[in-house]
Design a protein around this motif. Structure first.
Motif, PDB file in Angstrom:
ATOM      1  N   UNK A 130       3.817  -2.055  81.571  1.00 28.96           N
ATOM      2  CA  UNK A 130       4.721  -3.204  81.486  1.00 28.96           C
ATOM      3  C   UNK A 130       6.029  -2.912  82.212  1.00 28.96           C
ATOM      4  N   UNK A 131       6.571  -1.705  82.036  1.00 26.26           N
ATOM      5  CA  UNK A 131       7.821  -1.345  82.700  1.00 26.26           C
ATOM      6  C   UNK A 131       7.657  -1.342  84.221  1.00 26.26           C
ATOM      7  N   UNK A 132       6.499  -0.910  84.698  1.00 27.64           N
ATOM      8  CA  UNK A 132       6.232  -0.938  86.139  1.00 27.64           C
ATOM      9  C   UNK A 132       6.173  -2.379  86.642  1.00 27.64           C
ATOM     10  N   UNK A 133       5.559  -3.258  85.859  1.00 24.49           N
ATOM     11  CA  UNK A 133       5.498  -4.676  86.230  1.00 24.49           C
ATOM     12  C   UNK A 133       6.891  -5.296  86.244  1.00 24.49           C
ATOM     13  N   UNK A 134       7.708  -4.929  85.267  1.00 25.70           N
ATOM     14  CA  UNK A 134       9.070  -5.452  85.208  1.00 25.70           C
ATOM     15  C   UNK A 134       9.896  -4.968  86.396  1.00 25.70           C
ATOM     16  N   UNK A 135       9.674  -3.721  86.810  1.00 24.87           N
ATOM     17  CA  UNK A 135      10.392  -3.187  87.963  1.00 24.87           C
ATOM     18  C   UNK A 135      10.035  -3.964  89.232  1.00 24.87           C
ATOM     19  N   UNK A 136       8.755  -4.307  89.385  1.00 28.32           N
ATOM     20  CA  UNK A 136       8.325  -5.097  90.539  1.00 28.32           C
ATOM     21  C   UNK A 136       8.931  -6.494  90.494  1.00 28.32           C
ATOM     22  N   UNK A 137       8.980  -7.068  89.302  1.00 31.51           N
ATOM     23  CA  UNK A 137       9.577  -8.398  89.151  1.00 31.51           C
ATOM     24  C   UNK A 137      11.066  -8.364  89.480  1.00 31.51           C
ATOM     25  N   UNK A 138      11.743  -7.301  89.037  1.00 34.32           N
ATOM     26  CA  UNK A 138      13.171  -7.156  89.332  1.00 34.32           C
ATOM     27  C   UNK A 138      13.402  -7.038  90.833  1.00 34.32           C
ATOM     28  N   UNK A 188      19.911  -2.861  76.235  1.00 28.73           N
ATOM     29  CA  UNK A 188      18.979  -2.991  75.115  1.00 28.73           C
ATOM     30  C   UNK A 188      18.524  -4.441  74.959  1.00 28.73           C
ATOM     31  N   UNK A 189      19.471  -5.375  75.039  1.00 23.55           N
ATOM     32  CA  UNK A 189      19.143  -6.792  74.873  1.00 23.55           C
ATOM     33  C   UNK A 189      18.211  -7.277  75.984  1.00 23.55           C
ATOM     34  N   UNK A 190      18.478  -6.841  77.217  1.00 24.11           N
ATOM     35  CA  UNK A 190      17.626  -7.241  78.346  1.00 24.11           C
ATOM     36  C   UNK A 190      16.224  -6.669  78.181  1.00 24.11           C
ATOM     37  N   UNK A 191      16.140  -5.393  77.795  1.00 22.22           N
ATOM     38  CA  UNK A 191      14.833  -4.761  77.592  1.00 22.22           C
ATOM     39  C   UNK A 191      14.072  -5.450  76.464  1.00 22.22           C
ATOM     40  N   UNK A 192      14.764  -5.778  75.386  1.00 20.28           N
ATOM     41  CA  UNK A 192      14.128  -6.457  74.254  1.00 20.28           C
ATOM     42  C   UNK A 192      13.565  -7.802  74.694  1.00 20.28           C
ATOM     43  N   UNK A 193      14.345  -8.529  75.477  1.00 24.88           N
ATOM     44  CA  UNK A 193      13.908  -9.842  75.951  1.00 24.88           C
ATOM     45  C   UNK A 193      12.690  -9.716  76.869  1.00 24.88           C
ATOM     46  N   UNK A 194      12.703  -8.715  77.735  1.00 33.63           N
ATOM     47  CA  UNK A 194      11.582  -8.511  78.656  1.00 33.63           C
ATOM     48  C   UNK A 194      10.307  -8.124  77.908  1.00 33.63           C
ATOM     49  N   UNK A 195      10.440  -7.224  76.943  1.00 30.39           N
ATOM     50  CA  UNK A 195       9.266  -6.788  76.185  1.00 30.39           C
ATOM     51  C   UNK A 195       8.702  -7.920  75.340  1.00 30.39           C
TER      52      UNK A 195
END
Length: 269
Positions: A249-257, A176-183
């Motif tokens: 945004x989640x797709x972009x985060x997945x690519x970044x990961x 949750x904390x990681x997702x909050x920070x990413x968003x």
């Protein structure tokens, strides 16, 4: 990252299971090639050992195949992988039935510089009308003693075997904390995120869940569906989430990961 409103099909489980076997086959092939390379180097350095190296070149693949087969089959990992996938399929199907206005995404990868792998993996994200739900699934069976602050939980398997499992509450709170920070980095820091732990095994009995702040659910999980519905109703005054923007945004985060992935060293930490 996969997104769908329907339950995962049996062929999806077959693909995941086949992917597991493919990894095992690659490992075995690498071991065999390594053995042949050693034999070739030995022969090059000492041609007088030609007979020995020839025997090694023939027997080494057989030894590798035997021990890899024994390791994979006897360790129970195949059964564990299949069982875990079926558990995730059950939860996926359940989440998909809550509402056609919600989107289920499984296997979400988020960039996380604090992780030794460079990313954090979430089992499921449910994009509701008003909030996001991070769902950590576990397929452990038996009597499970829950505690919010313990690093590990005690488990008594139906076979009476005792062992300890990682605290899923701590896991999902980190997610949750990681997702909050990413968003927040993408201008979506005001999105409400609700963590959830779901035990998919029909033989899981969790004790002490009432003393944990994160909701924990076991099968048949009808209370999980009702909890999410009630939570959405309680947030009726909040604006609807933009599903399209969130999925982008989640797709972009997945690519970044994926780009930031680090090799994991088991010997560290």
């Amino acid at each position: 990252m996969q997104s769908t409103r329907d339950a995962m099909k049996d062929n999806d489980l077959s693909k995941e299971r086949e992917a597991y076997f493919a990894r095992e086959r690659r490992t075995t092939a690498n071991l065999i090639l390594g053995g042949w390379a050693v034999s070739a180097i030995t022969y090059a350095l000492n041609p007088g050992l030609a007979e020995v190296t020839s025997i090694n070149a023939i027997t080494w693949p057989l030894i590798c195949l035997f021990f890899r087969y024994f390791d994979v089959r006897s360790s129970g990992r195949v059964k564990a992988v299949t069982s875990g996938l079926k558990g995730e399929s059950y939860v996926h199907s359940l989440l998909s039935r809550i509402s056609r206005d919600m989107v289920v995404i499984n296997q979400v990868f988020l960039p996380n510089d604090k992780s030794r792998t460079g990313h954090t993996e979430l089992d499921f994200i449910l994009i509701g009308r008003k909030a996001l739900y991070v769902v950590e699934t576990k397929n452990n069976s038996g009597r499970i003693k829950a505690s919010e602050h313990d690093r590990e939980w005690d488990v008594v398997h139906p076979s009476k075997k005792r062992y300890r499992m990682r605290n899923p509450v701590k896991q999902v709170l980190i997610q949750k904390a990681v997702l909050k920070r990413c968003l927040r980095k993408h201008g979506m820091g005001n999105v409400i995120i609700q963590p959830v732990v779901a035990f998919s095994s029909p033989n899981a009995k969790v004790h002490g869940a009432d003393g944990v702040t994160v909701p924990i659910f076991t099968r048949p999980m009808n209370d999980l569906i009702q909890r999410i519905i009630n939570y959405e109703r309680a947030l009726h005054s909040r604006p609807h989430l933009d599903h399209g923007a969130l999925q982008k945004v989640l797709a972009q985060l997945a690519e970044e990961a994926k780009r930031n992935a680090k090799p994991f060293d088991k010997n560290k930490g």
